[in-house]
Design a protein around this motif. Structure first.
Motif: not given
Length: 410
Positions: A195-205
């Motif tokens: 549920d990370w909702d940042g606009f970058g580095q979105r697939t870091t878990g």
């Protein structure tokens, strides 16, 4: 300690990197698709696990790669150029590996080194969001017979969704002491969410992890005070490596775009974009900026290596002095590398046309990813800490805390 010369660049870097470069290339081939679809790199991390990437810092004689810290940073940069998310997703894993390498020799350390050599990965569970006051830890470990019970919630738990274990910062309910609890993810008491909702580095878990009566082995609750001393510098080296890798990707993608570009302007300077001196100037400037960023990152890694070497030598005074140097070096690197890479992520568009801003080009991902990595620890505080040392010889803080400020209730 039974850690030998495998950490002093006795391993040839190109030979070490050759094991992983074909995997990095495969990872890079699908990076844009994963970005577009927000698809987690589960399979790609599996390739790295099978190749022993998570054990590159483990001594050769214990099944690892025997890499120095400088070599580790160089590998991180190469991986980040392929997909910056994967380097950051492994941040917590390599920090826990580093901690175990610094631990006193004995069965506990040997057990963990064997796990790393077996390909097992460790995620991160330190940060809590919401109402906790500065320094307060709401995640608790409670002794229950021959094991411990872990309860709480963590956010920004980078890499944990891919991991076999999670390195959790918690508080003992019996003594109030701060500890690290290494908890297995292979149990119902651990629930992980993307549920990370940042606009970058979105697939870091980097989402939420919940612990509800999770079982922790008694030997895997570790006094936080024993944590390896250069941990903050080490964590920042990972983010610096992420930024440098993004810089490499910017240079790569821009070069391809300019080389293949067919359209030109009537007021330009050549029959092709690839022959336009002003366009080439932009590419050259970015190339130089990325070169400088990488040189700075390597220099900061060398400073961290000196702390590890002093630790192995048992020289406490030298270790402390080296640790201050490493902390300041990592802070300086963050300031300089962030500026160089973020500038490059913007300037690349000066060499391209309006079509470069189309969504399907995904060139904006470089700025979004770099801005996200650079925002993890406020750069303004890093600059002040560096200045305070230069002027007043005030030692930098080596352990940081985040939480609700005084007088605030929520």
């Amino acid at each position: 300690m039974t850690i030998h010369s495998t950490f002093t660049n006795a391993v040839d870097y190109d030979s070490l990197a050759a094991r992983f470069r074909p995997i990095f290339a495969r990872i890079g081939q699908g990076a844009e698709a994963r970005e577009r679809e927000r698809s987690l790199p589960v399979e790609q991390l599996g390739w790295l696990k099978q190749a022993g990437f998570g054990a590159v810092r483990v001594p050769l004689e214990q099944g690892g790669g025997g890499a120095s810290l400088v070599q580790l940073v160089r590998l991180w940069i190469e991986l980040a150029a392929a997909d910056s998310n994967l380097t950051q997703a492994l941040r917590g894993h390599f920090a826990f590996v580093e901690d175990r390498l610094n631990a006193p020799p004995g069965p506990d350390r040997e057990r963990w080194l064997a796990r790393f050599a077996d390909g097992q990965l460790v995620g991160n569970g330190w940060t809590e969001v919401g109402a906790p006051a500065l320094g307060e830890v709401q995640t608790k470990v409670t002794p229950e017979g021959e094991h411990w019970r872990l309860d709480g919630a963590k956010y920004y738990s980078t890499g944990s969704i891919f991991a076999d274990w999670i390195d959790v910062y918690a508080e003992r309910t019996d003594t109030g002491g701060k500890v690290i609890a290494a908890v297995s993810t292979h149990q119902p008491g651990v629930q992980r969410s993307d549920d990370w909702d940042g606009f970058g580095q979105r697939t870091t878990g980097s989402g939420t992890t919940l612990f509800d009566g999770a079982r922790v082995d008694r030997n895997d609750v570790i006094d936080f005070a024993s944590r390896f001393v250069y941990q903050t510098a080490f964590y920042q080296l990972n983010l610096v490596s992420v930024l440098v890798g993004i810089g490499r990707a910017i240079e790569r993608d821009l070069s391809v775009q300019v080389r293949d570009r067919k359209r030109i302007y009537s007021h330009g300077n050549g029959p092709r974009a690839a022959e336009d001196p002003q366009v080439l100037q932009v590419v050259g400037q970015i190339s130089a900026q990325v070169y400088a960023a990488e040189a700075v990152a390597i220099s900061a890694a060398e400073a961290a290596q000196r702390v590890f070497d002093a630790h192995l030598a048992g020289d406490v005074e030298a270790r402390h002095a080296a640790n201050i140097e490493a902390e300041l070096a990592s802070a300086k690197a963050q300031l300089v590398v962030a500026e160089l890479v973020l500038r490059s992520a913007t300037e690349l568009f000066n060499a391209l046309g309006a079509s470069a801003v189309r969504v399907d080009q995904l060139l904006d991902r470089h700025w979004r990813n770099a801005r996200t990595a650079a925002s993890h620890n406020p750069l303004i505080y890093k600059a002040r800490i560096i200045g305070d040392w230069a002027v007043n010889r005030t030692e930098p803080p080596l352990v940081w805390k985040v939480g609700r400020g005084s007088g605030q209730t929520s």
